[in-house]
Structure formats: structure tokens, C-alpha cells
Design a protein around this motif. Structure first.
Motif, PDB file in Angstrom:
ATOM      1  N   UNK A 226       0.884  -1.150   0.000  1.00  0.00           N
ATOM      2  CA  UNK A 226       0.000   0.000   0.000  1.00  0.00           C
ATOM      3  C   UNK A 226       0.926   1.204   0.000  1.00  0.00           C
ATOM      4  N   UNK A 227       1.197   1.747  -1.200  1.00  0.00           N
ATOM      5  CA  UNK A 227       2.222   2.776  -1.324  1.00  0.00           C
ATOM      6  C   UNK A 227       3.559   2.161  -0.950  1.00  0.00           C
ATOM      7  N   UNK A 228       4.318   2.802  -0.045  1.00  0.00           N
ATOM      8  CA  UNK A 228       5.625   2.262   0.343  1.00  0.00           C
ATOM      9  C   UNK A 228       5.539   1.201   1.451  1.00  0.00           C
ATOM     10  N   UNK A 229       4.344   0.944   1.971  1.00  0.00           N
ATOM     11  CA  UNK A 229       4.165   0.030   3.097  1.00  0.00           C
ATOM     12  C   UNK A 229       3.899  -1.392   2.608  1.00  0.00           C
ATOM     13  N   UNK A 230       4.681  -2.354   3.106  1.00  0.00           N
ATOM     14  CA  UNK A 230       4.492  -3.768   2.792  1.00  0.00           C
ATOM     15  C   UNK A 230       3.905  -4.450   4.016  1.00  0.00           C
ATOM     16  N   UNK A 231       2.762  -5.096   3.847  1.00  0.00           N
ATOM     17  CA  UNK A 231       2.130  -5.843   4.930  1.00  0.00           C
ATOM     18  C   UNK A 231       2.229  -7.326   4.624  1.00  0.00           C
ATOM     19  N   UNK A 232       2.802  -8.094   5.566  1.00  0.00           N
ATOM     20  CA  UNK A 232       2.936  -9.539   5.424  1.00  0.00           C
ATOM     21  C   UNK A 232       1.935 -10.210   6.346  1.00  0.00           C
ATOM     22  N   UNK A 233       1.311 -11.280   5.862  1.00  0.00           N
ATOM     23  CA  UNK A 233       0.331 -11.998   6.667  1.00  0.00           C
ATOM     24  C   UNK A 233       0.581 -13.483   6.637  1.00  0.00           C
ATOM     25  N   UNK A 234      -0.165 -14.246   7.432  1.00  0.00           N
ATOM     26  CA  UNK A 234      -0.001 -15.697   7.444  1.00  0.00           C
ATOM     27  C   UNK A 234      -0.409 -16.300   6.108  1.00  0.00           C
ATOM     28  N   UNK A 235       0.292 -17.341   5.726  1.00  0.00           N
ATOM     29  CA  UNK A 235       0.025 -18.001   4.454  1.00  0.00           C
ATOM     30  C   UNK A 235      -1.093 -19.015   4.579  1.00  0.00           C
ATOM     31  N   UNK A 236      -1.893 -19.143   3.541  1.00  0.00           N
ATOM     32  CA  UNK A 236      -2.880 -20.215   3.428  1.00  0.00           C
ATOM     33  C   UNK A 236      -2.748 -20.813   2.035  1.00  0.00           C
ATOM     34  N   UNK A 237      -3.134 -22.058   1.906  1.00  0.00           N
ATOM     35  CA  UNK A 237      -3.091 -22.770   0.638  1.00  0.00           C
ATOM     36  C   UNK A 237      -4.514 -23.187   0.294  1.00  0.00           C
ATOM     37  N   UNK A 238      -4.965 -22.893  -0.912  1.00  0.00           N
ATOM     38  CA  UNK A 238      -6.322 -23.247  -1.322  1.00  0.00           C
ATOM     39  C   UNK A 238      -6.514 -24.754  -1.502  1.00  0.00           C
ATOM     40  N   UNK A 239      -5.417 -25.496  -1.659  1.00  0.00           N
ATOM     41  CA  UNK A 239      -5.466 -26.952  -1.810  1.00  0.00           C
ATOM     42  C   UNK A 239      -5.739 -27.571  -0.437  1.00  0.00           C
ATOM     43  N   UNK A 240      -6.890 -28.192  -0.252  1.00  0.00           N
ATOM     44  CA  UNK A 240      -7.283 -28.751   1.040  1.00  0.00           C
ATOM     45  C   UNK A 240      -6.767 -30.144   1.320  1.00  0.00           C
ATOM     46  N   UNK A 241      -5.784 -30.623   0.544  1.00  0.00           N
ATOM     47  CA  UNK A 241      -5.292 -31.993   0.714  1.00  0.00           C
ATOM     48  C   UNK A 241      -4.552 -32.174   2.040  1.00  0.00           C
ATOM     49  N   UNK A 242      -4.387 -33.432   2.440  1.00  0.00           N
ATOM     50  CA  UNK A 242      -3.693 -33.743   3.684  1.00  0.00           C
ATOM     51  C   UNK A 242      -2.197 -33.414   3.598  1.00  0.00           C
ATOM     52  N   UNK A 243      -1.665 -33.155   2.396  1.00  0.00           N
ATOM     53  CA  UNK A 243      -0.273 -32.712   2.291  1.00  0.00           C
ATOM     54  C   UNK A 243      -0.111 -31.374   3.014  1.00  0.00           C
ATOM     55  N   UNK A 244      -1.091 -30.467   2.856  1.00  0.00           N
ATOM     56  CA  UNK A 244      -1.015 -29.131   3.432  1.00  0.00           C
ATOM     57  C   UNK A 244      -1.731 -29.010   4.774  1.00  0.00           C
TER      58      UNK A 244
END
Length: 96
Positions: free
Chosen positions: A29-47
Motif C-alpha cells: 500500500x504505497x511504500x508500506x508492505x504488509x505480510x500476513x499468514x500463508x494459506x493454501x487453497x489446496x485442502x489436501x492432507x499434504x497441506x
């Protein structure tokens, strides 16, 4: 992104590869970088354990890195200040 098994599963390194900023939940957002927790759309038991998708218990440790390269000389001679906030951690203070 570097992906490893959970410590309870041995903690073995699985793989590393380049992912897009949207996959890392890295948003400018302009010069500001916001990092958040990752999620994976693949619902398999690997993830996810046992399976499911975002909100279910994760099945991997994911180490995401965000790099931004400016043209050479962009900040030459300038002082840069980096700010961040750690909301929680599980680090244990080592004895002296």
C-alpha cells in the motif's frame, strides 16, 4: 517459499521455489508492505491435517521471503529505516 514437514513429523525439508506475492500474502500500500499468514487453497492432507483448507490445522512449516529490487542508485547516500512489529513468538531466552 521453503516448505518443511512439521517437527512432529521429523521436520524434513520438502522443497523451495519461487511463489508470487499474492501467494505469500504480501501486499503493498504505497511504500508500506504488509505480510500476513500463508494459506493454501489446496485442502489436501499434504497441506492440512487431516485435510480441509484455510482455517484447518496446517501440516507444513512454510518460510516465505519477500524481495523487492529498486534500480541501482535509487537510495544511494540515503539512510533507510526498516520497522516491524512481532505480535507473538515462541522463542526461549537462552541462559547467560
Amino acid at each position: 517459499m521453503n516448505v518443511s514437514d512439521l517437527p512432529s513429523s521429523g521436520g524434513a525439508y520438502e522443497f523451495g521455489s519461487g511463489w508470487g506475492a499474492a501467494d505469500l500474502t504480501a501486499v503493498f500500500s504505497g511504500p508500506l508492505l504488509t505480510l500476513g499468514p500463508n494459506t493454501i487453497a489446496d485442502g489436501s492432507s499434504y497441506w492440512y491435517t487431516p485435510s480441509g483448507g484455510p482455517g484447518a490445522t496446517g501440516n507444513k512449516i512454510m518460510d516465505a521471503n519477500m524481495y523487492v529490487e529498486q534500480p541501482a542508485g535509487t537510495y544511494a547516500g540515503q539512510t533507510l529505516t526498516f520497522k516491524g512489529k512481532v505480535l507473538t513468538n515462541t522463542l526461549v531466552k537462552a541462559p547467560l
